[in-house]
Design a protein around this motif. Sequence first.
Motif, PDB file in Angstrom:
ATOM      1  N   LYS A 136       0.836  -1.203   0.000  1.00  0.00           N
ATOM      2  CA  LYS A 136       0.000   0.000   0.000  1.00  0.00           C
ATOM      3  C   LYS A 136       0.876   1.260   0.000  1.00  0.00           C
ATOM      4  CE  LYS A 136      -4.056  -1.924   2.283  1.00  0.00           C
ATOM      5  NZ  LYS A 136      -4.891  -1.911   3.498  1.00  0.00           N
ATOM      6  N   LEU A 137       1.941   1.234   0.790  1.00  0.00           N
ATOM      7  CA  LEU A 137       2.862   2.376   0.805  1.00  0.00           C
ATOM      8  C   LEU A 137       3.546   2.552  -0.545  1.00  0.00           C
ATOM      9  CD1 LEU A 137       4.580   2.076   4.292  1.00  0.00           C
ATOM     10  CD2 LEU A 137       3.031   3.872   3.518  1.00  0.00           C
ATOM     11  N   GLN A 138       3.940   1.447  -1.153  1.00  0.00           N
ATOM     12  CA  GLN A 138       4.573   1.515  -2.463  1.00  0.00           C
ATOM     13  C   GLN A 138       3.621   2.117  -3.501  1.00  0.00           C
ATOM     14  OE1 GLN A 138       7.761   1.389  -1.951  1.00  0.00           O
ATOM     15  NE2 GLN A 138       8.244  -0.159  -3.474  1.00  0.00           N
ATOM     16  N   ALA A 139       2.327   1.775  -3.388  1.00  0.00           N
ATOM     17  CA  ALA A 139       1.337   2.309  -4.324  1.00  0.00           C
ATOM     18  C   ALA A 139       1.174   3.824  -4.167  1.00  0.00           C
ATOM     19  CB  ALA A 139      -0.001   1.611  -4.126  1.00  0.00           C
ATOM     20  N   LEU A 140       1.398   4.345  -2.974  1.00  0.00           N
ATOM     21  CA  LEU A 140       1.276   5.783  -2.727  1.00  0.00           C
ATOM     22  C   LEU A 140       2.489   6.559  -3.210  1.00  0.00           C
ATOM     23  CD1 LEU A 140      -0.166   5.765   0.892  1.00  0.00           C
ATOM     24  CD2 LEU A 140      -1.385   6.293  -1.216  1.00  0.00           C
ATOM     25  N   ARG A 141       3.580   5.859  -3.421  1.00  0.00           N
ATOM     26  CA  ARG A 141       4.825   6.506  -3.807  1.00  0.00           C
ATOM     27  C   ARG A 141       4.715   7.106  -5.200  1.00  0.00           C
ATOM     28  NH1 ARG A 141      10.169   3.041  -4.222  1.00  0.00           N
ATOM     29  NH2 ARG A 141      10.175   3.638  -6.391  1.00  0.00           N
ATOM     30  N   ARG A 142       5.215   8.318  -5.345  1.00  0.00           N
ATOM     31  CA  ARG A 142       5.232   8.970  -6.642  1.00  0.00           C
ATOM     32  C   ARG A 142       6.478   9.840  -6.733  1.00  0.00           C
ATOM     33  NH1 ARG A 142       2.768  14.306  -5.626  1.00  0.00           N
ATOM     34  NH2 ARG A 142       2.018  14.211  -3.513  1.00  0.00           N
ATOM     35  N   SER A 143       6.856  10.135  -7.952  1.00  0.00           N
ATOM     36  CA  SER A 143       8.045  10.959  -8.114  1.00  0.00           C
ATOM     37  C   SER A 143       7.690  12.420  -7.898  1.00  0.00           C
ATOM     38  CB  SER A 143       8.640  10.760  -9.506  1.00  0.00           C
ATOM     39  OG  SER A 143       7.706  11.180 -10.482  1.00  0.00           O
ATOM     40  N   VAL A 144       8.646  13.142  -7.406  1.00  0.00           N
ATOM     41  CA  VAL A 144       8.465  14.563  -7.135  1.00  0.00           C
ATOM     42  C   VAL A 144       9.243  15.335  -8.194  1.00  0.00           C
ATOM     43  CG1 VAL A 144       8.855  16.391  -5.451  1.00  0.00           C
ATOM     44  CG2 VAL A 144       8.257  14.102  -4.677  1.00  0.00           C
ATOM     45  N   PRO A 145       8.583  16.305  -8.842  1.00  0.00           N
ATOM     46  CA  PRO A 145       9.314  17.065  -9.855  1.00  0.00           C
ATOM     47  C   PRO A 145      10.416  17.901  -9.213  1.00  0.00           C
ATOM     48  CG  PRO A 145       7.169  18.049  -9.443  1.00  0.00           C
ATOM     49  CD  PRO A 145       7.219  16.758  -8.673  1.00  0.00           C
ATOM     50  N   ASP A 146      11.376  18.281 -10.041  1.00  0.00           N
ATOM     51  CA  ASP A 146      12.449  19.139  -9.544  1.00  0.00           C
ATOM     52  C   ASP A 146      11.847  20.413  -8.975  1.00  0.00           C
ATOM     53  OD1 ASP A 146      14.429  17.379 -10.228  1.00  0.00           O
ATOM     54  OD2 ASP A 146      14.722  18.255 -12.216  1.00  0.00           O
ATOM     55  N   PHE A 147      12.396  20.866  -7.873  1.00  0.00           N
ATOM     56  CA  PHE A 147      11.851  22.007  -7.156  1.00  0.00           C
ATOM     57  C   PHE A 147      12.902  23.106  -7.129  1.00  0.00           C
ATOM     58  CE2 PHE A 147      10.855  24.253  -3.150  1.00  0.00           C
ATOM     59  CZ  PHE A 147       9.548  24.612  -3.432  1.00  0.00           C
ATOM     60  N   ASP A 148      12.562  24.248  -7.704  1.00  0.00           N
ATOM     61  CA  ASP A 148      13.462  25.396  -7.732  1.00  0.00           C
ATOM     62  C   ASP A 148      13.015  26.362  -6.631  1.00  0.00           C
ATOM     63  OD1 ASP A 148      15.154  27.470  -8.267  1.00  0.00           O
ATOM     64  OD2 ASP A 148      14.426  27.829 -10.304  1.00  0.00           O
ATOM     65  N   GLU A 149      13.719  26.333  -5.492  1.00  0.00           N
ATOM     66  CA  GLU A 149      13.316  27.135  -4.342  1.00  0.00           C
ATOM     67  C   GLU A 149      13.320  28.628  -4.645  1.00  0.00           C
ATOM     68  OE1 GLU A 149      16.111  25.122  -3.994  1.00  0.00           O
ATOM     69  OE2 GLU A 149      15.293  23.411  -2.912  1.00  0.00           O
ATOM     70  N   GLU A 150      14.344  29.077  -5.351  1.00  0.00           N
ATOM     71  CA  GLU A 150      14.459  30.505  -5.655  1.00  0.00           C
ATOM     72  C   GLU A 150      13.287  30.978  -6.513  1.00  0.00           C
ATOM     73  OE1 GLU A 150      16.671  32.641  -4.399  1.00  0.00           O
ATOM     74  OE2 GLU A 150      17.489  30.993  -3.211  1.00  0.00           O
ATOM     75  N   LYS A 151      12.921  30.187  -7.519  1.00  0.00           N
ATOM     76  CA  LYS A 151      11.804  30.534  -8.392  1.00  0.00           C
ATOM     77  C   LYS A 151      10.497  30.564  -7.601  1.00  0.00           C
ATOM     78  CE  LYS A 151       9.204  28.827 -12.324  1.00  0.00           C
ATOM     79  NZ  LYS A 151       8.934  27.638 -13.112  1.00  0.00           N
TER      80      LYS A 151
END
Length: 73
Positions: free
Chosen positions: A46-61
Amino acid sequence: MSTRDIAYSIFNRLSEEQLKGFIALFRDMYPISDEDQQRRDTAFEKLQALRRSVPDFDEEKELAEYRSQRYGI
């Protein structure tokens, strides 16, 4: 002092290696049942099913956009 308090004080005095030995001994005395393992496997799936990739995050932008929206800078 309760039994749990006594056990807790004993665990606090054990070194990491001694604690690993205790856990190994405890597993021999009280092995995980197949039912428990099945529940753990199901929960992990169930935890594996919830896993998804997170896009690159540009903090400054993101910060610049937030400031622009919030303060009109």
